[in-house]
Design a protein around this motif. Structure first.
Motif, mmCIF file in Angstrom:
data_model
loop_
_atom_site.group_PDB
_atom_site.id
_atom_site.type_symbol
_atom_site.label_atom_id
_atom_site.label_comp_id
_atom_site.label_asym_id
_atom_site.label_seq_id
_atom_site.Cartn_x
_atom_site.Cartn_y
_atom_site.Cartn_z
ATOM 1 N N GLY A 1 0.817 -1.211 0.000
ATOM 2 C CA GLY A 1 0.000 0.000 0.000
ATOM 3 C C GLY A 1 0.847 1.255 0.000
ATOM 4 O O GLY A 1 0.526 2.227 -0.696
ATOM 5 N N TRP A 2 1.951 1.228 0.760
ATOM 6 C CA TRP A 2 2.838 2.395 0.776
ATOM 7 C C TRP A 2 3.466 2.621 -0.591
ATOM 8 O O TRP A 2 3.605 3.761 -1.042
ATOM 9 C CB TRP A 2 3.921 2.195 1.828
ATOM 10 N N ALA A 3 3.848 1.534 -1.252
ATOM 11 C CA ALA A 3 4.461 1.674 -2.570
ATOM 12 C C ALA A 3 3.499 2.338 -3.555
ATOM 13 O O ALA A 3 3.910 3.138 -4.407
ATOM 14 C CB ALA A 3 4.891 0.308 -3.096
ATOM 15 N N LEU A 4 2.212 2.036 -3.432
ATOM 16 C CA LEU A 4 1.222 2.645 -4.315
ATOM 17 C C LEU A 4 1.010 4.121 -4.001
ATOM 18 O O LEU A 4 0.721 4.925 -4.892
ATOM 19 C CB LEU A 4 -0.114 1.905 -4.197
ATOM 20 N N LEU A 5 1.151 4.473 -2.715
ATOM 21 C CA LEU A 5 0.887 5.850 -2.296
ATOM 22 C C LEU A 5 2.164 6.641 -2.062
ATOM 23 O O LEU A 5 2.116 7.742 -1.526
ATOM 24 C CB LEU A 5 0.053 5.843 -0.999
ATOM 25 N N ARG A 6 3.286 6.097 -2.462
ATOM 26 C CA ARG A 6 4.586 6.704 -2.160
ATOM 27 C C ARG A 6 4.685 8.117 -2.721
ATOM 28 O O ARG A 6 4.271 8.401 -3.822
ATOM 29 C CB ARG A 6 5.698 5.847 -2.756
ATOM 30 N N GLY A 7 5.305 8.939 -1.923
ATOM 31 C CA GLY A 7 5.500 10.323 -2.352
ATOM 32 C C GLY A 7 4.463 11.275 -1.820
ATOM 33 O O GLY A 7 4.635 12.494 -1.918
ATOM 34 N N ARG A 8 3.377 10.759 -1.235
ATOM 35 C CA ARG A 8 2.361 11.648 -0.688
ATOM 36 C C ARG A 8 2.817 12.167 0.665
ATOM 37 O O ARG A 8 3.303 11.437 1.501
ATOM 38 C CB ARG A 8 1.042 10.898 -0.551
ATOM 39 N N ARG A 9 2.627 13.432 0.890
ATOM 40 C CA ARG A 9 3.097 14.084 2.110
ATOM 41 C C ARG A 9 1.896 14.421 2.970
ATOM 42 O O ARG A 9 0.879 14.881 2.457
ATOM 43 C CB ARG A 9 3.866 15.364 1.756
ATOM 44 N N PRO A 10 1.974 14.237 4.310
ATOM 45 C CA PRO A 10 0.849 14.568 5.176
ATOM 46 C C PRO A 10 0.557 16.047 5.149
ATOM 47 O O PRO A 10 1.458 16.871 5.312
ATOM 48 C CB PRO A 10 1.323 14.123 6.563
ATOM 49 N N GLY A 11 -0.694 16.379 4.955
ATOM 50 C CA GLY A 11 -1.052 17.787 4.869
ATOM 51 C C GLY A 11 -1.004 18.515 6.170
ATOM 52 O O GLY A 11 -0.936 19.735 6.205
ATOM 53 N N ASN A 12 -1.019 17.754 7.315
ATOM 54 C CA ASN A 12 -1.032 18.411 8.606
ATOM 55 C C ASN A 12 0.314 18.371 9.284
ATOM 56 O O ASN A 12 0.425 18.511 10.482
ATOM 57 C CB ASN A 12 -2.072 17.753 9.528
ATOM 58 N N ALA A 13 1.407 18.136 8.523
ATOM 59 C CA ALA A 13 2.720 18.114 9.145
ATOM 60 C C ALA A 13 3.059 19.481 9.706
ATOM 61 O O ALA A 13 2.807 20.513 9.100
ATOM 62 C CB ALA A 13 3.787 17.694 8.108
ATOM 63 N N SER A 14 3.678 19.476 10.873
ATOM 64 C CA SER A 14 3.981 20.727 11.562
ATOM 65 C C SER A 14 5.125 21.441 10.878
ATOM 66 O O SER A 14 6.177 20.863 10.633
ATOM 67 C CB SER A 14 4.353 20.420 13.020
ATOM 68 N N PRO A 15 4.982 22.747 10.543
ATOM 69 C CA PRO A 15 6.091 23.477 9.944
ATOM 70 C C PRO A 15 7.303 23.492 10.865
ATOM 71 O O PRO A 15 8.427 23.379 10.419
ATOM 72 C CB PRO A 15 5.506 24.878 9.741
ATOM 73 N N ALA A 16 7.050 23.643 12.181
ATOM 74 C CA ALA A 16 8.160 23.654 13.133
ATOM 75 C C ALA A 16 8.930 22.339 13.098
ATOM 76 O O ALA A 16 10.147 22.284 13.175
ATOM 77 C CB ALA A 16 7.654 23.941 14.542
#
Length: 356
Positions: free
Chosen positions: A333-348
């Motif tokens: 599943g990760w290989a299929l979705l690889r490269g997607r970044r979490p939209g709620n990642a903290s800028p800090a």
């Protein structure tokens, strides 16, 4: 190449040993307890399992995996629970296939975290915090198991009771001391100075500048302490939920095979099973855990050998075997979705991740 083949050979030997320990489990049980059991009796126990009980075990297993995602999201802010579920599955699968597989599992989960936008600094803090929480609860579990047996009056010998209370209290004091050290700036500074002294033994061309290790350790401790101070409740709730649900799986295994010895004994058996998974001779202590659980059920709690052995193998399936194909699905599943970044990642957090 030699090193690679050595690792392959070591992995094959370790995995083969785990399989052999399970295959010869009846003989091992006889050596330790004197009980005689044959595989056809163990298989008969499996055939008596009810589909509703198997379904309940599956639900508890999935719930335990979801509970552990709170430990992961608390350790790595910005990670979603779905991503945590995938990371945990993939890392566990790798760890379960290799001796000393924890390092390989960490490498796989680091690659997954990087693909979602988390840097090395953030992942180092995540690894440290989650590792600390797992280690603390691994020390707490045996103490809880001992206390349960003592409170339930399962041990009457005064010398054994005294030793039990001494051991339980010592483990809890050790956990308290480690927890206190996490908040100690003085302890972190001392560790940094020791690390600097060790690094001075390296050749000058490759060792870091004086004080660099202390500065990095101090920064790592500061970031770790910040996560712990903010998310300790989430981390603890996740571990308690995870272990509590796994203990319920143990109860189901014992009840389904007619070897339920009582609540205190069940907690003690579960605590022993988790301790034995740290044996590094086989991947995740496979084979060793089943042998120890069956021996305790038969030798200490007087349960029938066929049911006890079946319960140990069944519990090993839900806590070890099934994680391998489950992890394979997660990696796919990760290989299929690889490269997607979490939209709620903290800028800090992202800024911290870019620190050297």
């Amino acid at each position: 190449m030699k090193s690679r083949w050595a690792r392959v050979a070591l992995s094959a030997m370790s995995f083969s040993l785990a399989v052999a320990l399970v295959v010869y489990l009846p003989q091992i049980l006889h050596v330790f307890t004197g009980a005689t059991v044959h595989w056809h009796e163990i298989i008969a126990e499996f055939r008596r399992l009810d589909p509703p009980m198997i379904a309940l075990m599956a639900v508890l297993w999935l719930a335990s995996l979801w509970a552990y995602t709170f430990v992961m999201t608390g350790s790595l802010p910005g990670l979603t629970h779905t991503q945590a579920l995938m990371m945990n599955a993939a890392g566990s699968a790798i760890s379960n296939l290799l001796p000393f597989g924890g390092a390989a599992g960490v490498a796989v989960t680091f690659g997954m975290a990087r693909s979602w936008g988390f840097g090395a600094g953030a992942f180092a803090v995540y690894t440290l915090v989650s590792g600390i929480w797992n280690s603390l609860f691994r020390f707490i579990l045996p103490a809880v198991g001992i206390v349960c047996l003592l409170v339930a009056g399962k041990t009457t010998d005064p010398a054994v009771v005294t030793a039990g209370w001494t051991g339980a209290i010592s483990l809890l004091v050790l956990v308290a001391a480690v927890a206190a050290a996490l908040y100690s700036t003085r302890a972190a500074g001392l560790l940094g100075r020791w690390l600097d002294a060790l690094l001075r033994l390296l050749p000058r061309r490759i060792r870091p500048a004086d004080g660099a290790a202390s500065a990095r350790l101090a920064r790592l401790r500061r970031d770790t302490a910040e996560i712990i101070h903010k998310n300790w409740a989430e981390l603890s709730a996740g571990m308690i939920g995870f272990l509590g649900l796994q203990c319920l799986i143990m109860w189901c295994c014992l009840a389904a095979t007619g070897t339920y010895p009582g609540l205190a004994e069940t907690i003690a058996v579960f605590a022993l099973s988790r301790v034995l998974t740290t044996a590094l001779v086989t991947p995740s202590g496979a084979g060793i855990m089943e042998s120890g659980v069956a021996a305790l059920l038969v030798g200490a709690f007087g349960q029938p050998a066929s049911g006890a052995t079946a319960a140990a193998i069944l519990f090993g399936f839900w806590t070890y075997t099934i994680e391998i194909p489950w992890g394979g699905l997660a990696l796919g599943g990760w290989a299929l979705l690889r490269g997607r970044r979490p939209g709620n990642a903290s800028p800090a957090l992202s800024e911290h991740a870019r620190l050297p």
